[in-house]
Design a protein around this motif. Structure first.
Motif, short mmCIF file in Angstrom:
data_model
loop_
_atom_site.label_atom_id
_atom_site.label_comp_id
_atom_site.label_asym_id
_atom_site.label_seq_id
_atom_site.Cartn_x
_atom_site.Cartn_y
_atom_site.Cartn_z
N LYS A 177 0.83 -1.20 0.00
CA LYS A 177 0.00 0.00 0.00
C LYS A 177 0.87 1.25 0.00
CE LYS A 177 -3.61 -2.34 2.54
NZ LYS A 177 -4.38 -2.43 3.76
N PRO A 178 0.29 2.36 -0.47
CA PRO A 178 1.05 3.62 -0.48
C PRO A 178 1.56 4.02 0.92
CG PRO A 178 -0.91 3.84 -1.80
CD PRO A 178 -0.99 2.50 -1.11
N GLY A 179 0.70 4.08 1.89
CA GLY A 179 1.09 4.39 3.26
C GLY A 179 1.62 5.80 3.46
N PRO A 180 2.08 6.07 4.67
CA PRO A 180 2.54 7.41 5.04
C PRO A 180 3.73 7.89 4.20
CG PRO A 180 2.34 6.01 6.99
CD PRO A 180 2.11 5.14 5.80
N TRP A 181 4.63 6.97 3.84
CA TRP A 181 5.78 7.35 3.02
C TRP A 181 5.33 8.02 1.73
CZ3 TRP A 181 6.76 5.05 -1.82
CH2 TRP A 181 7.96 5.46 -2.43
N TYR A 182 4.38 7.42 1.05
CA TYR A 182 3.89 7.98 -0.23
C TYR A 182 3.24 9.34 -0.01
CZ TYR A 182 1.36 8.49 -4.61
OH TYR A 182 0.88 8.98 -5.80
N GLN A 183 2.53 9.50 1.09
CA GLN A 183 1.83 10.76 1.36
C GLN A 183 2.80 11.92 1.50
OE1 GLN A 183 -1.35 10.70 0.81
NE2 GLN A 183 -1.27 8.47 0.69
N THR A 184 4.04 11.64 1.93
CA THR A 184 5.02 12.71 2.13
C THR A 184 5.75 13.10 0.85
OG1 THR A 184 6.84 11.22 2.69
CG2 THR A 184 5.40 11.94 4.51
N LEU A 185 5.60 12.33 -0.20
CA LEU A 185 6.31 12.62 -1.44
C LEU A 185 5.71 13.82 -2.17
CD1 LEU A 185 6.78 9.01 -2.86
CD2 LEU A 185 8.46 10.40 -1.63
N ASP A 186 6.56 14.54 -2.88
CA ASP A 186 6.11 15.64 -3.73
C ASP A 186 5.53 15.02 -5.00
OD1 ASP A 186 5.72 18.15 -4.89
OD2 ASP A 186 7.79 18.24 -5.64
N LYS A 187 4.26 15.32 -5.26
CA LYS A 187 3.56 14.77 -6.43
C LYS A 187 3.06 15.92 -7.31
CE LYS A 187 1.17 12.19 -3.39
NZ LYS A 187 2.06 12.29 -2.27
N PRO A 188 2.92 15.69 -8.60
CA PRO A 188 2.44 16.76 -9.47
C PRO A 188 0.98 17.11 -9.18
CG PRO A 188 2.59 14.70 -10.69
CD PRO A 188 3.19 14.45 -9.33
N GLY A 189 0.59 18.32 -9.55
CA GLY A 189 -0.78 18.78 -9.31
C GLY A 189 -1.84 17.96 -10.02
N TRP A 190 -1.45 17.25 -11.06
CA TRP A 190 -2.41 16.46 -11.82
C TRP A 190 -2.56 15.03 -11.28
CZ3 TRP A 190 0.15 12.37 -13.94
CH2 TRP A 190 1.52 12.52 -14.19
N THR A 191 -1.94 14.75 -10.13
CA THR A 191 -2.08 13.44 -9.51
C THR A 191 -3.55 13.18 -9.20
OG1 THR A 191 0.10 13.64 -8.49
CG2 THR A 191 -1.40 12.00 -7.54
N PRO A 192 -4.10 12.06 -9.63
CA PRO A 192 -5.50 11.76 -9.29
C PRO A 192 -5.69 11.68 -7.78
CG PRO A 192 -4.70 10.28 -11.02
CD PRO A 192 -3.50 11.03 -10.50
#
Length: 163
Positions: free
Chosen positions: A27-42
């Motif tokens: 699962k994505p989890g907390p680690w993924y939530q902290t990553l910088d993602k582009p504005g177009w991320t669903p």
């Protein structure tokens, strides 16, 4: 619909469900939530909704081709390959935190899906078209994977060992 047809449909659903389990394990989890993602991320809710629909279409596509031509070698070898690559992506990206390997995986997956479409088309055009949204989503996933990888230098395991 015959009993054999129902059983084969259930087998294809079970196969695709097994692939989907990779996303439940890694699962994505907390680690993924902290990553910088582009504005177009669903939005987060979109992923399970879209993947659920895609997995049903993938199962139906395989089932239709099987119902028309049986377990034909090359088309189903490529079908199996794209499913293996699909299952591996979550393990690479979320489990191993290796977006570089995940990116290579999703590119190979998109190529395998495109080949699968081409191989299914002469057997069952509807089955081939059922895989087109999957190809589109895989391409979006590749762009998102690449963007997250490039936006977050030093946040992944291969770089932690070096730095």
């Amino acid at each position: 619909m015959s009993i054999a047809s129902i059983v084969s449909f259930v087998v294809f659903l079970a196969l695709v469900l097994a692939v989907a389990m990779s996303g439940a394990v890694f699962k994505p989890g907390p680690w993924y939530q902290t990553l910088d993602k582009p504005g177009w991320t669903p939005p987060n809710w979109a992923f399970p909704v879209v993947w659920s629909a895609l997995y049903v279409m993938i199962a139906v596509a395989g089932w239709r081709v099987y119902g028309t031509a049986g377990l034909v070698g090359l088309p189903f070898a490529v079908y199996a390959l794209q499913l293996v690559l699909n299952a591996a992506w979550s393990a690479f990206f979320f489990g191993m935190r290796r977006p570089d390997i995940a990116f290579a995986d999703v590119i190979l997956m998109a190529l395998a899906i495109a080949a699968n479409i081409a191989l299914f088309a002469p057997i069952d055009a509807v089955a081939a078209w059922l895989l087109v949204p999957y190809l589109v989503w895989a391409c979006i996933a590749a762009c998102l994977n690449y963007s997250v990888w490039r936006r977050n230098p030093g946040r992944f395991r291969q770089q932690e060992a070096i730095g």
